[in-house]
Design an enzyme around this catalytic site. Structure first.
Site, mmCIF file in Angstrom:
data_model
loop_
_atom_site.group_PDB
_atom_site.id
_atom_site.type_symbol
_atom_site.label_atom_id
_atom_site.label_comp_id
_atom_site.label_asym_id
_atom_site.label_seq_id
_atom_site.Cartn_x
_atom_site.Cartn_y
_atom_site.Cartn_z
ATOM 1 N N MET A 1 -8.362 9.773 7.417
ATOM 2 C CA MET A 1 -8.628 10.038 5.741
ATOM 3 C C MET A 1 -9.397 11.023 5.826
ATOM 4 O O MET A 1 -10.567 11.293 5.107
ATOM 5 C CB MET A 1 -9.099 8.830 5.272
ATOM 6 N N LYS B 1 -3.262 3.305 -3.017
ATOM 7 C CA LYS B 1 -4.382 4.278 -3.286
ATOM 8 C C LYS B 1 -4.197 5.704 -2.945
ATOM 9 O O LYS B 1 -3.513 6.119 -1.753
ATOM 10 C CB LYS B 1 -5.611 3.772 -2.646
ATOM 11 N N ASP C 1 0.968 -1.252 0.016
ATOM 12 C CA ASP C 1 0.066 -0.104 -0.082
ATOM 13 C C ASP C 1 1.009 1.217 -0.019
ATOM 14 O O ASP C 1 2.133 1.201 0.564
ATOM 15 C CB ASP C 1 -0.863 0.033 1.224
#
Length: 279
Positions: free
Chosen positions: A201, A93, A71
């Site tokens: 996030m 991502k 990741d």
């Protein structure tokens, strides 16, 4: 491990024992002895960014892997611990840009393990804390692939700690909630100063999140902090109050990755220095 927290080259790792004892009933584990052609997947939580926060079990499985699926927030220094020739697949991502959709990541893990490869899936934080580890585990289980979940130190607790903020503290907070600001889940958590709210996030949606909390009855003067790049040399802590949180973040140029902490526990941090912008 070097004194600056950076992982040393692979030949300096000296940990020999990497097993975690007998698993509890119902806990899925990959074999501790590799047989040719026997593939598996290890979903490894790497912690919030510093390579030294990886667990011993995670390191052992990483060293045994044939393929690493990594990741964006997993420390790249950990790749130095892999064997020569280990394949690395980057599936990181970024906001608005996913190299591979989650369904394709699941397929990569399953397909590689079915060919007999040992797959280390490196994930920032903990695989089961807003990390989609449950989806990847379910895909492996449905496909009959051997897998193991290696817990990691979640950024939800560790990054505030790096800024001197305990998520619970006697007299200030007896509980905490961890939510993703990608969705309006924050409207369902207690809007109280004595219940710590942790947003992951959350940078892109900070103004919306603050508005939802204030409409839900949160005290506008609730202490708040934004901890950017926790545990890394460039860590930065910005403190303010809830009503000023979006404007202060914009003023100082907050960027991801960052963890947002809202609640009276923020005042425990040595970084606490209320920054208020004009209403």
């Amino acid at each position: 491990m070097t004194t600056d927290g950076v992982a040393p080259p692979a030949d300096e790792w000296t940990l020999a024992a990497t097993t975690a004892g007998q698993p509890a009933p119902g806990v899925e584990r990959v074999p501790d002895t590799d047989r040719p052609g026997t593939g598996w997947v290890a979903l490894i939580g790497c912690g919030p960014g510093a390579p030294g926060l990886l667990t011993v079990r995670g390191l052992g499985l990483l060293r045994r892997s044939d393929v690493v699926v990594i990741d964006r927030l997993a420390p790249r220094q950990l790749l130095e611990a892999t064997a020569p020739g280990t394949e690395v697949i980057d599936v990181g991502k970024r906001p608005g840009h996913h190299l591979l959709p989650q369904e394709q990541i699941n397929a990569v893990l399953v397909e590689r393990a079915r060919t007999g490869q040992r797959v280390a899936r490196l994930k920032g934080g903990d695989p089961y804390v807003l990390g989609r580890g449950g989806e990847e585990a379910a895909a492996c289980r449905a496909a009959g692939v051997a897998f193991e979940v290696v817990p990691g130190i979640t950024s939800a607790v560790a990054v505030p700690a790096a800024a001197g903020i305990p998520v619970t503290h006697r007299g200030l907070a007896r509980g905490f909630s961890v939510v993703t600001a990608h969705e309006e889940l924050i409207s369902t958590v207690p809007a109280r100063r004595d219940h710590t709210l942790i947003l992951l996030m959350g940078v892109a949606h900070l103004r919306r999140s603050a508005t939802i909390l204030l409409r839900a009855g949160a005290d506008p003067d609730t202490p708040a902090a934004i901890v950017e790049r926790g545990f890394l040399p460039e860590q930065r802590v910005t403190t303010t109050v809830l009503r000023c949180l979006p404007d202060v973040a914009a003023e100082v140029g907050v960027t991801a990755p960052a963890v947002v902490v809202i609640g009276d526990v923020v005042t425990v941090s040595p970084a606490w220095n209320t920054r208020v912008v004009p209403a």
